[in-house]
Design a protein around this motif. Structure first.
Motif, PDB file in Angstrom:
ATOM      1  N   ARG A  33      20.354 -20.028 -35.936  1.00 30.97           N
ATOM      2  CA  ARG A  33      19.157 -19.195 -35.773  1.00 30.97           C
ATOM      3  C   ARG A  33      19.520 -17.713 -35.857  1.00 30.97           C
ATOM      4  O   ARG A  33      20.367 -17.230 -35.130  1.00 30.97           O
ATOM      5  CB  ARG A  33      18.479 -19.483 -34.429  1.00 30.97           C
ATOM      6  CG  ARG A  33      17.870 -20.885 -34.356  1.00 30.97           C
ATOM      7  CD  ARG A  33      17.161 -21.088 -33.033  1.00 30.97           C
ATOM      8  NE  ARG A  33      18.089 -21.116 -31.914  1.00 30.97           N
ATOM      9  CZ  ARG A  33      17.842 -20.574 -30.717  1.00 30.97           C
ATOM     10  NH1 ARG A  33      16.704 -19.931 -30.502  1.00 30.97           N
ATOM     11  NH2 ARG A  33      18.728 -20.673 -29.740  1.00 30.97           N
ATOM     12  N   GLU A  60      22.348 -19.056 -31.450  1.00 31.51           N
ATOM     13  CA  GLU A  60      21.866 -17.738 -31.853  1.00 31.51           C
ATOM     14  C   GLU A  60      23.025 -16.992 -32.521  1.00 31.51           C
ATOM     15  O   GLU A  60      24.066 -16.768 -31.909  1.00 31.51           O
ATOM     16  CB  GLU A  60      21.351 -16.968 -30.644  1.00 31.51           C
ATOM     17  CG  GLU A  60      20.139 -17.614 -29.987  1.00 31.51           C
ATOM     18  CD  GLU A  60      19.641 -16.835 -28.791  1.00 31.51           C
ATOM     19  OE1 GLU A  60      20.328 -15.866 -28.370  1.00 31.51           O
ATOM     20  OE2 GLU A  60      18.570 -17.185 -28.258  1.00 31.51           O
ATOM     21  N   TYR A  71      14.892 -14.175 -31.581  1.00 28.06           N
ATOM     22  CA  TYR A  71      15.356 -15.419 -32.189  1.00 28.06           C
ATOM     23  C   TYR A  71      14.230 -16.452 -32.193  1.00 28.06           C
ATOM     24  O   TYR A  71      13.521 -16.587 -31.192  1.00 28.06           O
ATOM     25  CB  TYR A  71      16.544 -15.987 -31.415  1.00 28.06           C
ATOM     26  CG  TYR A  71      17.836 -15.234 -31.617  1.00 28.06           C
ATOM     27  CD1 TYR A  71      18.700 -15.555 -32.657  1.00 28.06           C
ATOM     28  CD2 TYR A  71      18.190 -14.209 -30.753  1.00 28.06           C
ATOM     29  CE1 TYR A  71      19.885 -14.874 -32.841  1.00 28.06           C
ATOM     30  CE2 TYR A  71      19.382 -13.512 -30.926  1.00 28.06           C
ATOM     31  CZ  TYR A  71      20.220 -13.850 -31.970  1.00 28.06           C
ATOM     32  OH  TYR A  71      21.404 -13.164 -32.157  1.00 28.06           O
TER      33      TYR A  71
END
Length: 291
Positions: free
Chosen positions: A199, A213, A206
């Motif tokens: 992500r 992340e 996010y």
């Protein structure tokens, strides 16, 4: 309306609290309240709704917040670009080019080499940035031009020229069973058990999901090698693959178009020369495909 009033209003509109806004601005609350009321009187509209529950934006206030941010960014950008053009610290002409780290490496190298050979070429400072950060750097004047990638970056408000078009690939751990496939679909990559999609942040936020992340390319590369995530990236990302990675073409992912973008109002001759060189490199890149 001046920039001081806009700064005051934007601070209050973002904080929705006069006390916090005053603290952020380094001033007392009473003069801040008076300045906002004076601004409302001059504009002839109510910008804020004040009650015991707090402060809220009116429809007029929402418009002024959006436009005010853009105006303040434009003012800061003008100052930064004027300082660079004036050569206060460096007498040579200088341009700042924002580029996503690890992105468009071959294109960037060709552009820099070609532009350095142009008589009177400006010094180019390459500003490597995170995912989708080029837009902000260009809007607030920290960059004079940027290599942007649609559909990931927004070109709204900029002039731009298309430079290259490429497909997308999935980068997986080399030992994963899907690494033996000749091609994949986006749906297949998006639903791999135990291997969630990485992500990336969009405007600092996010998207929801189980994947990690991602903050930079090195982190992404290591997490893929460890079998913790999978990523969908432009085909040119092959340039930074590790031996522990496998790159599989995606048959249904949208094409990624790389543009060189710059402020629509720019009158810089040095920037015009860089744009011209970039479009000439685009022509050289296209010729082999045409033959």
């Amino acid at each position: 309306m001046d920039t001081r009033e806009l700064r005051y209003f934007v601070a209050v509109a973002e904080e929705l609290h006069f006390g916090r806004a005053a603290e952020r601005l380094g001033m007392a609350q009473p003069p801040l309240s008076r300045a906002i009321k004076q601004l409302e009187r001059r504009l002839g509209v109510s910008l804020l709704e004040r009650n015991r529950r707090g402060v809220a934006l009116t429809s007029a206030g929402e418009v002024l917040l959006y436009e005010g941010r853009a105006a303040l960014d434009a003012t800061a950008a003008a100052a930064r670009r004027a300082q660079r053009a004036g050569g206060v610290d460096d007498p040579r002409s200088r341009l700042v080019l924002a580029v996503k780290a690890a992105g468009s490496h071959e294109l960037l190298q060709k552009l820099l080499d070609a532009y350095s050979a142009v008589p009177g070429a400006a010094e180019i400072e390459v500003l490597l940035c995170g995912f989708c950060d080029q837009e902000g750097l260009l809007r607030d004047g920290r960059a004079d031009a940027a290599l942007m990638h649609t559909p990931f970056n927004s070109l709204a408000g900029f002039d731009s020229e298309e430079l290259t078009t490429e497909g997308q690939i999935a980068i997986l751990p080399a030992r994963h069973p899907l690494a033996a496939r000749e091609s994949l679909t986006v749906a297949e990559v998006s639903d791999v058990p135990g291997l969630p999609l990485a992500r990336w942040p969009s405007y600092g936020v996010y998207p929801p999901g189980p994947g990690p992340e991602i903050r930079d390319q090195t982190q992404l590369a290591q997490l893929i090698a460890l079998g913790r995530t999978v990523a969908i990236v432009p085909d040119s990302a092959r340039a930074w693959l590790w031996a522990e990675h496998a790159a599989i073409p995606l048959t249904d992912a949208p094409q990624v178009v790389t543009h060189i973008a710059w402020p629509a109002h720019s009158r810089s001759l040095a920037l015009a020369g860089l744009i011209r060189t970039a479009t000439e490199q685009r022509g050289d890149h296209d010729q082999p495909r045409q033959r």
